[in-house]
Design an enzyme around this catalytic site. Structure first.
Site, mmCIF file in Angstrom:
data_model
loop_
_atom_site.group_PDB
_atom_site.id
_atom_site.type_symbol
_atom_site.label_atom_id
_atom_site.label_comp_id
_atom_site.label_asym_id
_atom_site.label_seq_id
_atom_site.Cartn_x
_atom_site.Cartn_y
_atom_site.Cartn_z
ATOM 1 N N HIS A 158 0.984 -1.282 0.231
ATOM 2 C CA HIS A 158 -0.036 0.005 0.110
ATOM 3 C C HIS A 158 0.921 1.320 0.057
ATOM 4 O O HIS A 158 2.075 1.149 0.208
ATOM 5 C CB HIS A 158 -0.960 -0.045 1.290
ATOM 6 N N LYS A 162 -0.475 4.804 4.762
ATOM 7 C CA LYS A 162 -1.472 3.838 5.390
ATOM 8 C C LYS A 162 -0.585 3.319 6.711
ATOM 9 O O LYS A 162 0.425 3.199 6.849
ATOM 10 C CB LYS A 162 -1.472 2.462 4.586
#
Length: 269
Positions: A158, A162
């Site tokens: 990600h 995040k």
């Protein structure tokens, strides 16, 4: 549809919040009736469209979620675990469908949603996309078909903003693999290796998190045995897929009996 459901978005200024606002504003199946931000945020009181740098949408940002929920038929919530628990109680009070895309929730926090689900529909999923939910079903079937000669590793990537790891989607995949093997994930999860760890334990399900750049979401489930490997993969290139899935869940939940559901229910998988 004679009645178009009104939807409230929480965490309006976040990446997903803004994507959800755009998705609903562009939809002919739902209407945006409220947006919520934390008290003290500089968007409070402003038209959300203008706050996002675009044309006015006729909806002002508020820090009073109950007032916003009272006007709505659904709430879509991609925020933080503590906020989600507060929103769940308020959404139940307003009898709104509560779509939860929040990740990083503990087992205790998930269990704490139960009282709200007695009064309202809750649709909770670590990932709202069709492709990922198909991947979850495939992972369960493959894990059930293979014995422990095949080591299972879940690898996810990600963007660098995040804050939780492993991702909610990775945990969904791990749960599916564990269910396929007839074990509890909490008994077999290996969520970190560093230093002299010793040989891999047979039957473990490993997790690995990559964080970098603007990766939207990449998930691999690796089944590795001597002489062969099977890799199931999903790549997300546009977070609009999550917003479309969340909207689908909000619409699906209209008229359903109170309780807890997931995207497998919504997608009929």
């Amino acid at each position: 549809m004679t009645h178009i459901p009104g939807i409230v978005i929480t965490g309006a200024s976040g990446r997903m919040g803004q994507m959800l606002i755009k998705t609903i504003s562009d939809s002919d199946q739902a209407r945006l009736v409220g947006v919520v931000e934390r008290t003290g945020h500089d968007w409070i009181g402003r038209d959300v469209g203008e706050a996002m740098g675009g044309p006015a949408l006729g909806v002002a940002v508020t820090d009073d979620p109950l007032e916003a929920f009272a006007q709505a038929q659904a709430v879509i919530d991609f925020t933080a675990p503590e906020a989600t628990l507060e929103f769940a109680a308020l959404a139940a009070q307003a009898r709104c469908v509560h779509v939860i895309g929040t990740t990083g929730m503990t087992e205790e926090q998930i269990a704490a949603l139960e009282p709200a689900s007695r009064h309202a529909v809750i649709v909770r999923a670590g990932n709202m996309s069709l492709g990922v939910n198909l991947l979850v079903q495939l992972t369960k079937k493959v894990a059930a078909a293979l014995d422990e000669d095949f080591d299972i590793e879940v690898i996810e990537g990600h963007h660098h903003h995040k804050v939780d790891a492993p991702s909610g989607t990775a945990l969904m995949l791990g749960e599916a693999a564990a269910e396929g093997r007839g074990v509890k994930l909490s008994d077999v999860a290996d969520r970190g290796r560093d230093g002299i760890t010793g040989a891999r334990k047979r039957g473990d399900i490993g997790f690995h998190a990559i964080r970098g750049g603007d990766i939207v979401g990449e998930h691999d489930v690796l089944f590795a045995a001597p002489g062969e490997r099977i890799v199931l993969r999903h790549l997300a290139t546009d977070r609009a897929i999550f917003a479309r899935g969340a909207l689908k869940a909000a619409l699906w939940g209209q008229g359903k009996a109170p309780g807890q559901y997931d995207m497998v229910d919504v997608l009929g998988l």
